[in-house]
Design a protein around this motif. Structure first.
Motif, short mmCIF file in Angstrom:
data_model
loop_
_atom_site.label_atom_id
_atom_site.label_comp_id
_atom_site.label_asym_id
_atom_site.label_seq_id
_atom_site.Cartn_x
_atom_site.Cartn_y
_atom_site.Cartn_z
N GLY A 1 1.34 -12.36 10.31
CA GLY A 1 2.18 -12.98 9.21
C GLY A 1 1.26 -13.54 8.19
N LEU A 2 -0.11 -13.65 8.24
CA LEU A 2 -1.03 -14.17 7.45
C LEU A 2 -1.18 -13.69 6.07
CD1 LEU A 2 -3.59 -15.06 10.46
CD2 LEU A 2 -1.38 -16.36 9.67
N LEU A 3 -1.12 -12.16 6.14
CA LEU A 3 -1.42 -11.48 4.85
C LEU A 3 -0.33 -10.73 4.39
CD1 LEU A 3 -5.14 -10.18 5.15
CD2 LEU A 3 -4.37 -12.55 4.14
N LEU A 4 -0.13 -10.25 3.14
CA LEU A 4 0.98 -9.62 2.68
C LEU A 4 0.27 -8.25 2.48
CD1 LEU A 4 3.07 -11.97 0.67
CD2 LEU A 4 3.46 -11.14 3.04
N GLY B 1 0.63 -15.43 -5.58
CA GLY B 1 1.58 -15.23 -6.57
C GLY B 1 1.54 -13.60 -6.66
N GLU B 2 1.99 -13.19 -7.83
CA GLU B 2 2.01 -11.58 -8.32
C GLU B 2 0.84 -10.81 -7.88
OE1 GLU B 2 5.05 -10.28 -8.99
OE2 GLU B 2 5.73 -12.24 -8.85
N ALA B 3 1.11 -9.87 -7.44
CA ALA B 3 0.01 -8.70 -7.04
C ALA B 3 0.08 -7.52 -7.63
CB ALA B 3 0.01 -8.71 -5.40
N ALA B 4 -0.85 -6.99 -7.96
CA ALA B 4 -0.96 -5.58 -8.66
C ALA B 4 -0.79 -4.79 -7.68
CB ALA B 4 -2.26 -5.28 -9.69
N PRO B 5 -0.33 -3.53 -7.92
CA PRO B 5 0.24 -2.52 -6.92
C PRO B 5 -1.10 -2.06 -6.18
CG PRO B 5 1.07 -2.01 -9.18
CD PRO B 5 0.27 -3.16 -9.12
N GLY B 6 -1.25 -1.97 -4.97
CA GLY B 6 -2.39 -1.51 -4.18
C GLY B 6 -3.23 -2.57 -3.62
N THR B 7 -2.69 -3.84 -3.85
CA THR B 7 -3.56 -4.96 -3.68
C THR B 7 -2.81 -5.70 -2.53
OG1 THR B 7 -2.72 -6.50 -5.20
CG2 THR B 7 -4.62 -5.26 -6.00
N ARG C 1 -2.77 -9.61 -0.46
CA ARG C 1 -2.77 -10.92 -0.84
C ARG C 1 -2.50 -11.78 0.37
NH1 ARG C 1 3.14 -12.05 -3.50
NH2 ARG C 1 4.26 -10.02 -3.01
N ARG C 2 -2.63 -13.11 0.49
CA ARG C 2 -2.29 -14.08 1.38
C ARG C 2 -0.70 -14.17 1.44
NH1 ARG C 2 -6.44 -19.06 -0.41
NH2 ARG C 2 -8.32 -18.11 -0.08
N ALA C 3 -0.31 -14.41 2.75
CA ALA C 3 1.11 -14.97 2.84
C ALA C 3 1.20 -16.25 2.42
CB ALA C 3 1.65 -14.74 4.20
N PRO C 4 2.22 -16.77 1.75
CA PRO C 4 2.23 -18.20 1.51
C PRO C 4 2.09 -19.13 2.74
CG PRO C 4 4.24 -17.05 0.67
CD PRO C 4 3.66 -16.04 1.54
N TRP C 5 1.36 -20.11 2.72
CA TRP C 5 0.59 -20.91 3.83
C TRP C 5 0.96 -22.40 3.67
CZ3 TRP C 5 -2.20 -19.47 -0.14
CH2 TRP C 5 -3.08 -20.11 -0.86
N LEU C 6 1.35 -23.01 4.53
CA LEU C 6 1.27 -24.64 4.52
C LEU C 6 0.14 -25.38 4.37
CD1 LEU C 6 3.82 -26.43 4.49
CD2 LEU C 6 3.61 -26.46 6.98
N ASP C 7 -0.73 -25.13 5.08
CA ASP C 7 -2.18 -25.97 4.98
C ASP C 7 -3.28 -25.04 5.62
OD1 ASP C 7 -3.18 -28.00 3.80
OD2 ASP C 7 -2.79 -29.23 5.64
N ALA C 8 -4.19 -25.61 5.24
CA ALA C 8 -5.44 -24.80 6.10
C ALA C 8 -6.63 -25.72 5.87
CB ALA C 8 -5.80 -23.44 5.38
N VAL C 9 -7.38 -25.79 6.78
CA VAL C 9 -8.85 -26.67 6.69
C VAL C 9 -10.08 -25.54 7.62
CG1 VAL C 9 -10.07 -28.19 7.78
CG2 VAL C 9 -7.76 -28.85 7.29
N GLU C 10 -10.93 -25.28 6.58
CA GLU C 10 -12.09 -24.61 6.68
C GLU C 10 -13.20 -25.36 7.20
OE1 GLU C 10 -15.22 -21.83 4.42
OE2 GLU C 10 -13.46 -22.67 3.24
N LEU D 1 -7.20 -6.08 8.30
CA LEU D 1 -6.12 -6.38 7.44
C LEU D 1 -4.69 -6.16 8.20
CD1 LEU D 1 -7.30 -4.59 4.18
CD2 LEU D 1 -7.05 -7.44 4.55
N ALA D 2 -4.69 -5.19 8.80
CA ALA D 2 -3.41 -4.90 9.46
C ALA D 2 -3.15 -6.03 10.65
CB ALA D 2 -3.52 -3.50 10.21
N LEU D 3 -4.55 -6.27 11.26
CA LEU D 3 -4.04 -7.46 12.24
C LEU D 3 -3.58 -8.67 11.71
CD1 LEU D 3 -6.84 -6.79 14.81
CD2 LEU D 3 -4.45 -6.50 15.20
#
Length: 352
Positions: A346-349, A264-270, A272-281, A339-341
């Motif tokens: 395309g996994l993080l914004l 969702g919304e992110a404060a400046p300087g933060t 966040r995750r890119a929208p994802w379809l599914d994940a299993v840990e 974070l850059a990688l």
């Protein structure tokens, strides 16, 4: 693909879907021989278009028709089934062994040999409903007709190839991923996260399912895990593959599900995750689906993705990783690089 016009002379049941082939005369007779095990009296739900195919090249035409019929059935089952690019055979008890791999991995050769001992279901596509029932695809096999010209293949029916019949109903029991090459180490248990990532590459329309990675994780648990077969000559590995049906299952690995969404919304300087379809840990790995792409995260990448269940600043993420992994003089730089990688993949914004 069309469903209009007169009923086609040839109707075959593929993955449980009756598909019409509008051939006539000798052409229809040849297709009926090739598709003998799939012929059905059910009315076609879809009919493939074949008028554009070259009538003077039977080999190319027959191969193209097989592809068209398969695609029609895959389209009809998209969003309802797990469809794998795999071959399958079954024992008399309906226990199915699936061998999964890309084109050139040896699926057809493996199935042609295995189906002299177990019942032939398919050498190309395995379609699974929620009960893990395998809906067969007893298509013609493409076999080399002249050893001096290995590219020249013809389509033969499973009966002509001498393949055994499966029981009327069969369910997936064991899964093998084929790895043909110089490594000849045989069957090796695979970690679930990496098995899922490899299986996704051999699926059709998986993203149309609800919780697609969870569905694969549940499938793996139900089938006792996944094995990789590293081999040079498949004929030397038949006993291992057949014996896998009776082998002990792998232990079920604990997992957590992270259903698709967005932060969702992110404060400046933060971050966040890119929208994802599914994940299993799993314990120390996470398999993640973003769009149609799948990645396996471990180590720092896994820690950062989990920490970003809410948007966080780089300083907050450094603190989180330091608590989890301990102090490190280059912690800030290591986190920034990771974070850059992740953003590059395309996994993080990144912060706006």
């Amino acid at each position: 693909m069309s469903s209009e016009g007169p009923p086609p002379e040839v109707v075959v049941e593929v993955l449980g879907v009756p598909v019409g082939i509008p051939a006539t005369g000798d052409h229809a007779a040849r297709l009926r021989r090739q598709w003998a095990r799939a012929l059905t009296d059910r009315p076609a739900l879809a009919t493939v278009a074949i008028s554009h195919l070259a009538a003077d090249d039977e080999v190319a035409s027959d191969y193209a028709i097989t592809t068209l019929v398969t695609m029609a059935a895959l389209d009809a089952t998209a969003g309802r089934r797990i469809n794998l690019h795999a071959g399958a055979v079954s024992d008399d008890d309906g226990r199915v062994l699936a061998v999964i791999g890309p084109s050139g991995s040896g699926k057809t050769t493996a199935i042609a040999l295995l189906a002299t001992r177990l019942g032939y279901l398919s050498d190309e596509t395995v379609s699974l409903d929620e009960s893990l029932r395998v809906h067969g695809h007893p298509k013609p096999l493409s076999v080399i007709s002249d050893p001096n010209h290995p590219q020249a293949k013809r389509s033969v029916s499973p009966d002509e190839a001498g393949l055994l019949h499966p029981p009327d109903e069969a369910h997936l029991h064991r899964i093998v991923l084929l790895h043909r090459g110089e490594d000849d180490s045989g069957l090796v248990p695979l970690a679930p996260a990496y098995a899922i990532a490899e299986m996704v590459e051999q699926t059709s329309s998986l993203a149309q399912l609800e919780h697609p990675l969870l569905r694969l994780a549940e499938l793996i648990d139900a089938c006792g895990g996944v094995w990789g077969l590293h081999y040079r000559e498949i004929g030397a590995r038949l006993d291992e593959l057949v014996g896998l049906l009776d082998a002990a299952p792998q232990l079920v690995v604990a997992r957590a599900h992270h259903p698709g969404g967005s932060v969702g919304e992110a404060a400046p300087g933060t971050w966040r995750r890119a929208p994802w379809l599914d994940a299993v840990e799993y314990d120390d790995e996470l398999v993640l689906m973003v769009g149609a792409e799948v990645r396996v995260l471990a180590g720092l990448g896994l820690l950062l993705w989990l920490a970003l269940d809410v948007a966080r600043t780089p300083d907050e993420l450094v603190t989180t990783t330091t608590v989890a992994l301990g102090e490190h003089p280059e912690a800030a730089a290591l986190v920034a690089d990771a974070l850059a990688l992740l953003a590059e993949d395309g996994l993080l914004l990144a912060p706006e």
